[in-house]
Scaffold this motif. Structure first.
Motif, PDB file in Angstrom:
ATOM      1  N   GLY A 102      -2.600   7.426  -2.814  1.00  0.00           N
ATOM      2  CA  GLY A 102      -1.906   6.886  -3.978  1.00  0.00           C
ATOM      3  C   GLY A 102      -1.105   5.643  -3.591  1.00  0.00           C
ATOM      4  N   HIS A 103      -0.051   5.373  -4.354  1.00  0.00           N
ATOM      5  CA  HIS A 103       0.811   4.244  -4.017  1.00  0.00           C
ATOM      6  C   HIS A 103       1.993   4.742  -3.194  1.00  0.00           C
ATOM      7  CE1 HIS A 103       2.302   0.181  -4.325  1.00  0.00           C
ATOM      8  NE2 HIS A 103       3.492   0.643  -4.670  1.00  0.00           N
ATOM      9  N   LEU A 104       1.896   4.531  -1.892  1.00  0.00           N
ATOM     10  CA  LEU A 104       2.965   4.896  -0.950  1.00  0.00           C
ATOM     11  C   LEU A 104       3.234   6.389  -0.899  1.00  0.00           C
ATOM     12  CD1 LEU A 104       5.542   2.089  -1.887  1.00  0.00           C
ATOM     13  CD2 LEU A 104       3.697   1.960  -0.206  1.00  0.00           C
ATOM     14  N   GLY A 105       2.234   7.189  -1.217  1.00  0.00           N
ATOM     15  CA  GLY A 105       2.423   8.634  -1.201  1.00  0.00           C
ATOM     16  C   GLY A 105       2.310   9.207   0.200  1.00  0.00           C
ATOM     17  N   TYR A 106       1.061   9.415   0.637  1.00  0.00           N
ATOM     18  CA  TYR A 106       0.769   9.962   1.968  1.00  0.00           C
ATOM     19  C   TYR A 106       1.542  11.249   2.235  1.00  0.00           C
ATOM     20  CZ  TYR A 106      -1.732   5.630   2.710  1.00  0.00           C
ATOM     21  OH  TYR A 106      -2.617   4.590   2.583  1.00  0.00           O
TER      22      TYR A 106
END
Length: 444
Positions: A430-434
Motif C-alpha cells: 500500500g502507501h507506506l504500510g508494510y
C-alpha cells in the motif's frame, strides 16, 4: 515497517564505504528557478549531463546495482492495499501488527489491535499517521529554529544523537548524519519519522528531521510553506551543515545521507537530481534511500481521484486538508480577504477535486501556471537522470495513491540508465504500510 527500514539501511551500509572528498571553496545557490520550455513539456532544473556528472554516475552505478532487497511477506489475509495504507496510520507502533504469526492466531491479534484503536477527530488518512502535538516531542533530543534562505521565514529541525552529544548535529561516535524528510501534513513526531530515525540510530548514525514550514506547531511567516518539489529548505540546511566544517572546529566532516517518505521521497529525489555531482563534492552526500516516491504526479492525480474507494476516502480527506490550509493561509497572510489576488479563494473553496483546489490554490501561490505545470515541474521522475550518488527507492506496486501502470525502470541501473538509482517495487505494501509481515525461518 521494520522490513522496509532494513531495506533502507542497506543503502547506508554500502554507501558508508565511500571516502569523504575535500570540500571545494565554491558555494551553491538555493534558488529553484527554472526556464519555461514550450507547452506540454515538463520544466526541469536537473544537473546538466556534463562529463563530471557522467563520471560520478559511472563510479557509483555498481554500488546502486549491488543493493539486494529482503522480502516483504505480508499475511495473505492482510495484504489488501487499503488495509496496508490505513493500517499504517493507526497500527504501526503495535508489534502484533508489524509482525504476525501464520494462520488464525496472527489475524486474531490484529483484530484485537484494531478494536483497541481510539480515533481522534482530526485523523488524516494520507498514508502517514495521526499526529500528536507537533510543537513538543519525547523522542528527539533537541530542536533548532532555522531562518530560511530568503531570511523571511523559518523552519525547524529536530535532532537525535547516536551517542553523547559532541557539538550541534554531531555526536561523539556517530558514523555520519541522516537528514530525514517527512511526508505531506506530517512532521518529525510521526511514527514513520521516529521509526526510521530509530533504525538509523541503531546503525550508529545521528539523525535530523526537517519539519517543513508550518509543520512544527507554529505557523510560518510567509504565504505558502512547502509543496511537492520544495527543495529550498533542504538545500539551505545542507549549506548550513557544510559551513560547520569551517566554522565549528569540533564538527568533523562525516558522511551525509538523505532519506524521506512520500512527499519527502519526492523532495529528496528531486533535490539530488538538481544537485548532480555537487551532492557529493559540495555537501558530502554519500547516498540516499526513500520510500513511496510519487514519480509522476500528473499521472497519479487521475488515479488518485478515480471513482470508488480512492475518491470516497483518500481524495475527499485530502481535499478537506487542502481547503483547511487555504483558509488558514487566507486568514494569516491575506487579512482574511476572500478577494485576495494571492490565489483564487472562491474557486479553492468550491473545488470538488484535489486537482481543482491545487489549480486554484497551490499553483498560483508558488508561481506555477496551473496544476499541470505544478505536477510537471515538481515530479521527481524528471530529475532521476541528474542523480549522481547511490539512490535506493522502495515503492509498492499496489500503492493506491500512484498509477500502477507507471514504472520508470528505464531510469534505473536495472533498466540501463547511467544514473546510480535502484528501484525496488514490492508486490504489496500500500502507501507506506508494510505491516503484517510473516517472519521467515532465517529472519529475526
Amino acid at each position: 515497517m521494520k522490513n522496509c527500514i532494513l531495506l533502507v539501511l542497506q543503502l547506508v551500509a554500502v554507501a558508508s564505504c565511500f571516502s569523504a572528498p575535500s570540500k571545494p571553496g565554491s558555494s551553491f545557490s538555493t534558488s529553484s528557478s527554472t526556464t519555461i520550455p514550450p507547452p506540454l513539456e515538463p520544466r526541469r532544473n536537473v544537473a546538466s549531463p556534463d562529463e563530471d556528472l557522467r563520471k560520478m554516475q559511472q563510479k557509483h552505478r555498481p554500488i546502486a546495482a549491488s543493493f539486494t532487497p529482503s522480502n516483504f511477506n505480508p499475511h495473505p489475509a492482510l495484504n489488501n492495499k487499503h488495509l496496508q495504507t490505513i493500517g499504517g496510520v493507526f497500527l504501526r507502533k503495535n508489534l502484533d501488527c508489524a509482525y504476525v504469526k501464520e494462520g488464525v492466531g496472527g489475524i486474531t491479534n490484529v483484530l484485537q489491535a484494531v478494536a483497541s484503536i481510539a480515533l481522534p477527530s482530526s485523523t488524516k488518512l494520507m498514508g502517514d499517521e495521526a499526529l500528536g502535538d507537533d510543537s513538543t516531542s519525547t523522542f528527539w533530543d533537541e530542536r533548532q529554529r532555522i531562518t530560511s534562505c530568503c531570511s523571511q521565514d523559518f523552519f525547524s529541525v529536530d535532532i537525535k544523537y547516536a551517542s553523547e552529544r559532541k557539538t550541534t548535529l554531531q555526536s561523539v561516535e556517530s558514523n555520519g548524519l541522516v537528514v530525514l524528510i517527512h511526508g505531506l501534513e506530517s512532521n518529525s513526531n510521526s511514527s514513520l519519522s521516529t521509526d526510521m530515525a530509530a533504525a538509523y540510530l541503531n546503525d550508529g548514525l545521528d539523525v535530523v528531521c526537517i519539519n517543513f514550514r508550518g509543520c512544527c506547531g507554529s505557523p510560518n511567516d510567509t504565504i505558502g510553506g512547502y509543496h511537492l518539489g520544495f527543495t529550498d529548505d533542504l538545500k539551505h540546511f545542507l549549506k548550513i551543515i557544510s559551513n560547520l566544517w569551517d566554522e565549528d572546529e569540533l564538527f568533523e566532516k562525516r558522511p551525509i545521507y538523505l532519506s524521506g517518505f512520500s512527499l519527502g521521497a519526492n523532495v529528496v529525489t528531486k533535490c539530488l537530481g538538481e544537485l548532480g555531482e555537487a551532492a557529493l563534492t559540495l555537501y558530502n552526500i554519500h547516498g540516499a534511500a526513500v520510500c513511496g516516491a510519487p514519480f509522476d504526479c500528473e499521472r497519479n492525480i487521475k488515479y488518485f481521484e478515480s471513482p470508488g474507494f480512492n475518491r470516497a476516502v483518500y481524495s475527499q480527506n485530502f481535499l478537506k486538508t487542502l481547503k483547511k490550509r487555504a483558509q488558514e493561509q487566507l486568514d494569516q497572510h491575506c487579512d482574511g480577504d476572500p478577494n485576495t489576488t494571492a490565489f483564487d479563494y472562491q474557486r479553492a473553496m468550491a473545488a470538488t477535486t484535489v486537482a481543482e483546489v491545487e489549480n486554484a490554490f497551490i499553483a498560483p501561490i508558488y508561481g506555477f501556471r496551473d496544476n499541470i505545470d505544478y505536477y510537471r515541474c515538481t515530479s521527481c521522475y524528471y530529475y532521476l537522470p541528474g542523480v549522481a550518488v547511490p539512490l535506493y527507492i522502495i515503492n509498492a506496486q499496489d500503492d493506491p495513491f500512484f498509477d500502477p501502470e507507471f514504472y520508470p525502470i528505464e531510469e534505473t541501473v536495472d533498466g540501463g540508465s547511467l544514473a546510480p538509482v535502484k528501484l525496488l517495487r514490492t508486490k504489496h505494501g500500500g502507501h507506506l504500510g508494510y505491516l503484517f509481515h510473516q517472519l521467515e525461518e532465517n529472519e529475526t
